[in-house]
Design an enzyme around this catalytic site. Structure first.
Site, PDB file in Angstrom:
ATOM      1  N   GLY A 239     -10.424   7.695  -0.925  1.00 64.08           N
ATOM      2  CA  GLY A 239     -10.533   7.748  -2.624  1.00 64.08           C
ATOM      3  C   GLY A 239      -9.197   7.610  -3.089  1.00 64.08           C
ATOM      4  N   SER A 272      -7.882   8.405   2.829  1.00 61.30           N
ATOM      5  CA  SER A 272      -7.321   8.799   1.085  1.00 61.30           C
ATOM      6  C   SER A 272      -6.431   7.916   1.223  1.00 61.30           C
ATOM      7  CB  SER A 272      -6.120   9.622   1.625  1.00 61.30           C
ATOM      8  OG  SER A 272      -5.567   9.906   2.096  1.00 61.30           O
ATOM      9  N   ASP A 273      -6.616   7.688  -0.155  1.00 63.84           N
ATOM     10  CA  ASP A 273      -4.975   6.452  -0.768  1.00 63.84           C
ATOM     11  C   ASP A 273      -4.189   7.158  -0.057  1.00 63.84           C
ATOM     12  OD1 ASP A 273      -3.763   4.642  -1.886  1.00 63.84           O
ATOM     13  OD2 ASP A 273      -5.176   4.183  -3.990  1.00 63.84           O
ATOM     14  N   TRP A 274      -3.039   6.281  -0.134  1.00 66.53           N
ATOM     15  CA  TRP A 274      -1.487   6.909  -0.026  1.00 66.53           C
ATOM     16  C   TRP A 274      -1.067   8.096  -0.417  1.00 66.53           C
ATOM     17  CZ3 TRP A 274      -4.374   3.759   2.821  1.00 66.53           C
ATOM     18  CH2 TRP A 274      -3.733   3.330   4.303  1.00 66.53           C
TER      19      TRP A 274
END
Length: 741
Positions: A239, A272-274
């Site tokens: 995401g 998720s992206d970080w």
């Protein structure tokens, strides 16, 4: 560093040439790549495992317990899910709880060409090779997931990640992405395809609210993701940071549940992206499975202690937690991290992998101009060559804000020429220009690059003089100009198209004293090179091109390799000609409206009749080709048929070469707005000098569909279509009229 002797290099090159023929015939037989569906054979075992887990153990699997892994449940034999960054190769080991390098000595890896370069091969086989090779490296490092490929659209030439993203065209994007994912996952590694979705700028990327109309979303920004799910069967999706229509993408029910899972049937996991997560219950219910992030205590993540508290407070049912845990277990079984199946073996930094990187690099270099056959360089009578430019020595495996590769081998352009030129030819090297940066804004998230006083373009007079003298006293000059991964970087978009570090002025000074000056650009995104292109007899475009990049570039310059790369995006004459800029809809502020709609990239230039500097799909060769006898198998089709396009590709020149046949569709009397042409098929083919090859390109009629917003489905409009066959979006050689019933 390890270098090849010239003799060994030539043997390898010859074998690569021979391989190319078999590659082409193989490509001809392998029209489509299909991934392996996530199986359900372990579901009973998974149910049993989940029934034995505590709430805390389950939730430990839903968030990072280190920078690049999720929690294990050792007592039940459930391992950590181990991830690695890797658009250019497997990233070096990072400390468990910070971005600091782990400091180990066994994490060297092969550096592969960046996404833009891979797309410039226009060769699905190369993408499959890339995935397979990288998958073996991940296995050697005991990883389960690659945080790649990045398949967002190139909406603006200024995007900080244009070098990493593949194309401005959704069809080319998916045709490169799918074989890469399939090749990777064949090695028992998950692809994590990113950044879903509409993540097309770095400016304000962590909060910008993207507004795209539904038809544009479906036809431009989602096709590569849809193909990654439906065809490649990607095991994971990442995401994005940004919002879409008011909701963050890691808690966007429409994108993650309704489209990704309900419509497309995605069975994998969403990561998720970080630090892209903003809620606990909402993100989980909206379709996120795993939260990853930057260094704060891992128990403070939204899907950690806060989630335990939410379950205990009755805000979310434990059965919802079970759903996400089961998805994670399913993909762990799928890649044989669990279940005892024999997992693919790994290897890393091998000669075979360096040669994979070489093959891709040798096919992605684009010849932009070649007046009077200035290239390949003819060495008869040449006693000296001036090699000028910081980029001749610049290494790009590391640098910038994004993920790089720690590699034992990165052959620079200067080293490549030294490896390939006879020892009798003297190389006169001069750095020419100095990299300078606006330190205040360097790598600063959300700022457009170099947004301060433009001191970065000052030339060093002594270095200019050295370059001019080297060019004067040499028979030929080669300037290595362009960009690097400190200038083009994640977390920052460029301010404009101008060449940094005063390079344009330097190149003009060198050309003035030696008209036999070849200009080679090493960069990942378009620049303003119009004036230089006019003045220089030959212009070559290379990329951040991997461990063997310098050798591949030298082989192209010296004619051991005939260039066959084609631009995967449009090179504009002026930034205001590009659609996102012409419509004044980049970069926006808190929100950005994609005002150009369907007309991204060449669709805009061709529909609006704006001449680019170099069009999409463009690239010259050291030979010439004729496209003849174009025809289709029928003149009329129904909506579930496949159109077969046949064309003879004739090599009318003196050397063997590869051409990319491109097929675009056009419907001028459509009841819906359409671009003047859209890419629908392509094939790369090797043709011997004086020979001819018959190429077949198959186009499912469904590829001609538009997205009908009111009916919420893809619709093939009946009527007359024109198929346009050429070797760039602007160089159409043959038109064929067909009818769809």
């Amino acid at each position: 560093m390890i270098y090849l002797s010239a003799a060994l290099a030539f043997v390898l090159f010859s074998s690569c040439k021979n391989d190319a023929k078999s590659e082409v015939s193989e490509t001809a037989q392998t029209e489509e790549y299909q991934g392996k569906e996530i199986g359900s054979e372990h579901d009973a075992e998974i149910d049993k495992l989940v029934s034995q887990m505590t709430l805390e153990e389950k939730i430990g699997m839903l968030h990072g317990n280190s920078m690049f892994s999720t929690g294990a449940v050792e007592r039940l034999g459930i391992p950590e899910l181990k991830m690695a960054d890797g658009p250019l190769g497997v990233r070096e080991e990072i400390s468990r709880d910070s971005w600091a390098p782990a400091g180990v000595t066994n994490d060297f890896a092969t550096y592969y060409p960046a996404g833009g370069g891979l797309a410039a091969t226009w060769n699905a086989e190369m993408a499959h090779t890339f995935g397979n090779s990288l998958g073996e490296e991940l296995r050697a490092r005991d990883k389960d997931m690659l945080l790649s490929p990045a398949i967002n659209m190139v909406r603006t030439p200024l995007g900080g990640r244009t070098y990493e993203y593949m194309s401005e065209d959704p069809f080319l994007n998916k045709k490169i992405a799918v074989p890469l994912i399939v090749g990777l996952q064949e090695k028992d590694v998950m692809a994590c395809v990113k950044h879903y979705a509409a993540n097309n700028q770095e400016t304000n990327r962590d909060f910008v609210d993207v507004q795209i109309d539904e038809r544009t979303l479906r036809e431009i920004y989602l096709p590569a993701f849809e193909a990654a799910v439906k065809e490649a069967k990607s095991y994971a999706i990442m995401g994005a940071y940004n919002k879409f229509r008011g909701e963050y993408l890691c808690e966007n029910d429409y994108m993650l549940n309704k489209i990704l899972r309900d419509e497309w049937g995605f069975k994998g996991i969403v990561v998720s992206d970080w630090a892209a997560v903003h809620s606990t219950v909402k993100s989980l219910k909206s379709g996120l499975d795993i939260e990853m992030g930057t260094p704060k205590p891992f128990n403070e993540f939204f899907l950690a202690d806060k989630l335990i508290a939410a379950v205990k407070a009755g805000e979310i049912a434990e059965s919802e937690i079970d759903l996400h845990v089961k998805r994670i277990l399913r993909v762990l079984f799928q890649v044989k991290a669990m279940g005892g199946g024999e997992r693919a073996k790994g290897s890393i930094s091998t000669e075979a992998h360096y040669q994979d990187a070489y093959k891709i690099a040798a096919e992605d270099i684009v010849l932009l101009k070649n007046d009077n056959n200035a290239l390949p360089l003819k060495l008869d009578g040449v006693k000296s060559i001036a090699v000028i430019g910081n980029n001749a020595m610049k290494k790009n495996s590391l640098g910038g804000f994004g993920a790089g590769v720690k590699t034992k081998r990165e052959v620079t352009p200067l080293e490549g020429l030294k490896n390939r030129l006879p020892s009798s030819i003297k190389i006169n090297y001069a750095e020419g220009y100095v990299e300078r940066y606006d330190e205040k804004n360097k790598g600063k998230l959300g700022d457009i690059t170099l947004n301060g006083p433009v001191t970065i373009d000052e030339l060093d007079p002594a270095k200019v003089q050295e370059a001019v003298e080297a060019a004067k006293k040499s028979d030929v000059a080669v300037i290595f100009a362009g960009s690097n991964r400190d200038y083009e970087t994640e977390a920052s978009d460029r301010r404009d198209l101008h060449l940094p570090f005063g390079q344009e002025e330097l190149i003009k000074k060198v050309l003035a004293v030696n008209p036999r000056t070849i200009v080679v650009f090493v960069a990942g995104a378009p620049f303003d090179i119009g004036e230089i292109t006019q003045k220089s007899p030959a212009v070559v475009w290379s990329w951040f091109n991997g461990s063997e990049g310098g050798n591949a570039l030298a082989d192209v310059i010296l004619g051991k390799v005939n260039p066959s790369g084609k631009l995967p995006w449009t090179m504009p004459k002026n930034i205001m000609d590009s659609p996102a800029h012409a419509t004044k809809s980049f970069p926006g502020g808190k929100s950005v409206n994609y005002a150009e709609g369907l007309l991204i990239g060449y669709r805009w230039f061709d529909t609006k009749n704006i001449a680019p500097l170099f069009p999409f799909g463009y690239g010259l060769s050291y030979t010439t080709f004729a496209l003849e006898n174009g025809k289709t198998d029928k003149t009329s089709y129904n909506s579930n048929e496949i159109i077969s396009v046949f064309i003879d590709v004739k090599n009318t020149g003196k050397v063997d070469g590869k051409e990319v046949v491109q097929v675009y569709s056009s419907k001028t009397d459509s009841k819906v707005a359409r671009a003047s042409k859209e890419l629908k098929g392509f094939k790369k083919v090797l043709v011997k000098s004086g020979g001819s090859e018959n190429v077949t390109i198959q186009i499912p009629v469904k590829e001609l569909a538009y997205y009908d917003v009111s009916a919420k489905k893809w619709t093939v409009e009946p009527g007359k279509y024109t198929l346009k066959i050429g070797n760039s979006s602007r160089d159409i050689k043959k038109e064929i009229a067909i009818t769809i019933q």
